[in-house]
Design a protein around this motif. Structure first.
Motif, mmCIF file in Angstrom:
data_model
loop_
_atom_site.group_PDB
_atom_site.id
_atom_site.type_symbol
_atom_site.label_atom_id
_atom_site.label_comp_id
_atom_site.label_asym_id
_atom_site.label_seq_id
_atom_site.Cartn_x
_atom_site.Cartn_y
_atom_site.Cartn_z
ATOM 1 N N ASP A 181 93.637 -26.460 148.380
ATOM 2 C CA ASP A 181 93.182 -25.276 149.107
ATOM 3 C C ASP A 181 93.636 -23.989 148.423
ATOM 4 O O ASP A 181 92.987 -22.946 148.562
ATOM 5 C CB ASP A 181 93.701 -25.310 150.550
ATOM 6 N N ILE A 182 94.758 -24.047 147.691
ATOM 7 C CA ILE A 182 95.210 -22.867 146.947
ATOM 8 C C ILE A 182 94.295 -22.613 145.749
ATOM 9 O O ILE A 182 94.001 -21.469 145.407
ATOM 10 C CB ILE A 182 96.665 -23.069 146.477
ATOM 11 N N LEU A 183 93.801 -23.699 145.144
ATOM 12 C CA LEU A 183 93.012 -23.558 143.921
ATOM 13 C C LEU A 183 91.550 -23.204 144.181
ATOM 14 O O LEU A 183 90.960 -22.427 143.441
ATOM 15 C CB LEU A 183 93.077 -24.868 143.116
ATOM 16 N N ARG A 184 90.940 -23.778 145.208
ATOM 17 C CA ARG A 184 89.496 -23.608 145.402
ATOM 18 C C ARG A 184 89.203 -22.496 146.392
ATOM 19 O O ARG A 184 90.045 -22.153 147.234
ATOM 20 C CB ARG A 184 88.894 -24.921 145.900
ATOM 21 N N HIS A 201 81.366 -13.798 149.860
ATOM 22 C CA HIS A 201 82.420 -12.815 150.072
ATOM 23 C C HIS A 201 83.803 -13.462 150.119
ATOM 24 O O HIS A 201 84.815 -12.755 150.017
ATOM 25 C CB HIS A 201 82.161 -12.049 151.364
ATOM 26 N N ASP A 202 83.860 -14.793 150.301
ATOM 27 C CA ASP A 202 85.140 -15.489 150.215
ATOM 28 C C ASP A 202 85.535 -15.757 148.774
ATOM 29 O O ASP A 202 86.675 -16.149 148.498
ATOM 30 C CB ASP A 202 85.068 -16.819 150.985
ATOM 31 N N ILE A 203 84.593 -15.590 147.864
ATOM 32 C CA ILE A 203 84.855 -15.823 146.441
ATOM 33 C C ILE A 203 85.087 -14.496 145.723
ATOM 34 O O ILE A 203 86.056 -14.331 144.990
ATOM 35 C CB ILE A 203 83.678 -16.573 145.796
ATOM 36 N N VAL A 204 84.202 -13.538 145.946
ATOM 37 C CA VAL A 204 84.344 -12.183 145.403
ATOM 38 C C VAL A 204 84.368 -11.228 146.584
ATOM 39 O O VAL A 204 83.449 -11.240 147.407
ATOM 40 C CB VAL A 204 83.185 -11.829 144.453
ATOM 41 N N PRO A 205 85.401 -10.387 146.736
ATOM 42 C CA PRO A 205 85.508 -9.500 147.899
ATOM 43 C C PRO A 205 84.261 -8.641 148.090
ATOM 44 O O PRO A 205 83.644 -8.183 147.125
ATOM 45 C CB PRO A 205 86.740 -8.645 147.574
ATOM 46 N N SER A 306 99.795 -22.380 134.595
ATOM 47 C CA SER A 306 98.765 -23.389 134.816
ATOM 48 C C SER A 306 98.020 -23.137 136.122
ATOM 49 O O SER A 306 96.826 -23.420 136.237
ATOM 50 C CB SER A 306 99.394 -24.783 134.828
ATOM 51 N N HIS A 307 98.709 -22.585 137.124
ATOM 52 C CA HIS A 307 98.061 -22.235 138.391
ATOM 53 C C HIS A 307 96.928 -21.240 138.160
ATOM 54 O O HIS A 307 95.837 -21.363 138.743
ATOM 55 C CB HIS A 307 99.097 -21.636 139.354
ATOM 56 N N THR A 308 97.168 -20.262 137.301
ATOM 57 C CA THR A 308 96.155 -19.237 137.014
ATOM 58 C C THR A 308 94.897 -19.861 136.428
ATOM 59 O O THR A 308 93.782 -19.599 136.887
ATOM 60 C CB THR A 308 96.728 -18.189 136.039
ATOM 61 N N SER A 309 95.053 -20.692 135.419
ATOM 62 C CA SER A 309 93.906 -21.299 134.747
ATOM 63 C C SER A 309 93.151 -22.245 135.673
ATOM 64 O O SER A 309 91.918 -22.269 135.692
ATOM 65 C CB SER A 309 94.362 -22.041 133.489
ATOM 66 N N GLU A 310 93.883 -23.039 136.462
ATOM 67 C CA GLU A 310 93.234 -24.016 137.328
ATOM 68 C C GLU A 310 92.461 -23.350 138.461
ATOM 69 O O GLU A 310 91.360 -23.769 138.814
ATOM 70 C CB GLU A 310 94.297 -24.967 137.878
ATOM 71 N N LYS A 311 93.023 -22.300 139.038
ATOM 72 C CA LYS A 311 92.322 -21.579 140.091
ATOM 73 C C LYS A 311 91.082 -20.884 139.533
ATOM 74 O O LYS A 311 89.997 -20.940 140.132
ATOM 75 C CB LYS A 311 93.254 -20.543 140.732
ATOM 76 N N ALA A 312 91.207 -20.246 138.380
ATOM 77 C CA ALA A 312 90.050 -19.593 137.759
ATOM 78 C C ALA A 312 88.970 -20.616 137.414
ATOM 79 O O ALA A 312 87.773 -20.337 137.537
ATOM 80 C CB ALA A 312 90.494 -18.838 136.510
ATOM 81 N N LEU A 313 89.381 -21.811 136.991
ATOM 82 C CA LEU A 313 88.427 -22.866 136.650
ATOM 83 C C LEU A 313 87.638 -23.291 137.879
ATOM 84 O O LEU A 313 86.403 -23.436 137.818
ATOM 85 C CB LEU A 313 89.170 -24.057 136.050
ATOM 86 N N CYS A 314 88.301 -23.497 139.012
ATOM 87 C CA CYS A 314 87.612 -23.886 140.247
ATOM 88 C C CYS A 314 86.641 -22.793 140.702
ATOM 89 O O CYS A 314 85.502 -23.083 141.093
ATOM 90 C CB CYS A 314 88.626 -24.173 141.343
ATOM 91 N N LYS A 347 86.970 -33.621 137.382
ATOM 92 C CA LYS A 347 88.057 -33.673 138.362
ATOM 93 C C LYS A 347 88.178 -32.370 139.139
ATOM 94 O O LYS A 347 88.302 -32.368 140.362
ATOM 95 C CB LYS A 347 89.371 -33.996 137.657
ATOM 96 N N PHE A 348 88.134 -31.253 138.435
ATOM 97 C CA PHE A 348 88.263 -29.974 139.129
ATOM 98 C C PHE A 348 86.987 -29.608 139.877
ATOM 99 O O PHE A 348 87.034 -28.873 140.856
ATOM 100 C CB PHE A 348 88.665 -28.880 138.135
ATOM 101 N N ALA A 349 85.843 -30.105 139.428
ATOM 102 C CA ALA A 349 84.605 -29.914 140.188
ATOM 103 C C ALA A 349 84.689 -30.659 141.514
ATOM 104 O O ALA A 349 84.171 -30.188 142.538
ATOM 105 C CB ALA A 349 83.409 -30.404 139.369
ATOM 106 N N HIS A 350 85.348 -31.820 141.519
ATOM 107 C CA HIS A 350 85.542 -32.578 142.758
ATOM 108 C C HIS A 350 86.338 -31.761 143.773
ATOM 109 O O HIS A 350 86.051 -31.786 144.969
ATOM 110 C CB HIS A 350 86.265 -33.893 142.448
ATOM 111 N N ILE A 351 87.335 -31.022 143.293
ATOM 112 C CA ILE A 351 88.104 -30.150 144.187
ATOM 113 C C ILE A 351 87.194 -29.114 144.826
ATOM 114 O O ILE A 351 87.345 -28.752 145.999
ATOM 115 C CB ILE A 351 89.233 -29.445 143.406
ATOM 116 N N ALA A 352 86.203 -28.628 144.074
ATOM 117 C CA ALA A 352 85.277 -27.599 144.560
ATOM 118 C C ALA A 352 84.055 -28.197 145.255
ATOM 119 O O ALA A 352 83.055 -27.507 145.441
ATOM 120 C CB ALA A 352 84.823 -26.728 143.390
#
Length: 384
Positions: A181-184, A201-205, A306-314, A347-352
């Motif tokens: 939930d933190i990443l996606r 609007h939940d993705i871009v303000p 790594s948190h930065t890259s993974e969240k941006a990837l999702c 794998k990260f697409a599955h999160i999204a």
């Protein structure tokens, strides 16, 4: 026996007059580019009232090459000609030319970084390896192998803390749902239609989208080869919108693409801090928002982990699905643009909430109710 060619005309060399120019590239050759995106220009370098040199400049797509014409002592003492033969009449024309060796302008803009100063300990270890005996070299190697990398250790500890919580009995259990939930981006778990899953609007303000009205209009009117966007995938998305009549949905997608360009530059960056790196060549509005929302909250301000890259990837995967047709995007294209393996991307697409249908290379958005639960052994540190 073939007839001998005859010289029909010799063109005299005239000083201070434009002539055909023979171009060479210093570090290779010009790739396949269209004629529309290639242009040759002659320039004069001046200082005050004196003319120093003639400059040849070639622009190809978004690259600029330049070089001085007829530079050097040999060029000052000799003239160069080419011979052009007409295959039908077997007649020759001798034409004077100028020559220039071109180099990319990037070589003039690269910063000259000073060499790092070696510490006394490191200098001593190098000297022992190079000039010491067998025992000294072995001692230096053992010292280096046993040295602890504090940065790597700290990063591993931070990741361990974020990926685990302790139960009341004291057992360590991974809280995968919390991490995901933190990443996606936020999504509607009870959605009945794919269109209802994500609110843009939940993705871009919303306030940022409103402030990007002018930028989206400029992007719509500007040819893609003139835009400061390096991604071929994003340029194709913009071109698809430009080829159609302007619509509110099209301008919304252009705003999302501007934001995606920032995310893509963030993912590809290797800087430890994102405070000063340039994430967008179009606007600082999206750039500042990405810096504040994607820096690691558990580290120093504007830190990139790594948190930065993974969240941006999702977030990038979700936006790519939203601007696509039928909420489907090519897996190979995304893997190439994001510089990640297809296994990691799936794998990260599955999160999204996106899956790869069997026997295809596509990613498709799927309702949360139809998604399988992620396995407990899912690792965010999957290898590329």
């Amino acid at each position: 026996m073939k007839e001998k060619a005859t010289i029909a005309k010799v063109y005299p060399r005239k000083r201070n007059t434009a002539m055909p120019t023979l171009l060479k590239f210093q570090n290779g050759q010009l790739g396949a580019v269209s004629k529309d995106s290639t242009q040759f220009t002659r320039l004069q370098q001046k200082r005050g009232k004196e003319t120093n040199a003639n400059i040849a400049m070639v622009t190809a797509s978004d690259q600029i090459y330049h070089g001085v014409m007829d530079v050097g002592e040999a060029a000052a003492l000799t003239d160069t000609y080419i011979c052009v033969r007409n295959k039908i009449t077997n007649k020759l024309r001798i034409i004077p030319i100028e020559q220039a060796t071109l180099s990319n302008h990037i070589f003039n803009t690269l910063e000259q970084k000073p060499l790092p100063t070696l510490t006394a300990e490191h200098t001593r270890a190098v000297l022992m390896k190079q000039f010491g005996g067998r025992k000294a070299a072995r001692f230096a190697a053992n010292q280096e192998n046993n040295k602890v990398n504090v940065e790597v250790l700290k990063n591993d500890l931070d990741n361990t803390v974020r990926e685990a919580v302790f139960s009341k009995e004291g057992e360590e259990q991974p809280d995968t749902q919390h991490n995901f939930d933190i990443l996606r981006p936020k999504f509607n778990k009870d959605a009945k239609k794919v269109e209802e899953m994500y609110d843009v609007h939940d993705i871009v303000p919303a306030d940022l989208l409103e402030r990007l009205d002018e930028e989206s209009k400029v992007v719509y009117k500007t040819p893609v080869n003139k835009l400061p966007i390096q991604s071929e995938y994003l340029c194709k998305c913009i071109k698809r919108i430009q080829d159609n009549s302007p619509t509110p949905e099209g301008f919304l997608h252009l705003k999302l693409i501007i934001y995606m360009d920032c995310l893509l530059n963030l993912i590809k960056s290797r800087a430890r801090s994102i405070k000063t790196i340039e994430l967008s060549g179009i606007t600082e509005k999206a750039e500042n928002d990405v810096r504040s929302r994607f820096s690691d909250p558990h580290s120093k301000p504007f830190s990139r982990t790594s948190h930065t890259s993974e969240k941006a990837l999702c977030y990038f995967i979700v936006l790519a699905l939203l601007i696509s047709e039928n909420f489907t995007v090519d897996l190979n294209v995304l893997a190439q643009e994001l510089c990640v393996s297809k296994v990691k991307l799936v794998k990260f697409a599955h999160i999204a909430n996106a899956v790869r249908p069997s026997k295809t290379d596509l990613l498709t958005l799927r309702l949360p109710s139809k998604m399988r639960a992620l396995p407990m052994g899912f690792s965010r540190k999957s290898k590329n």
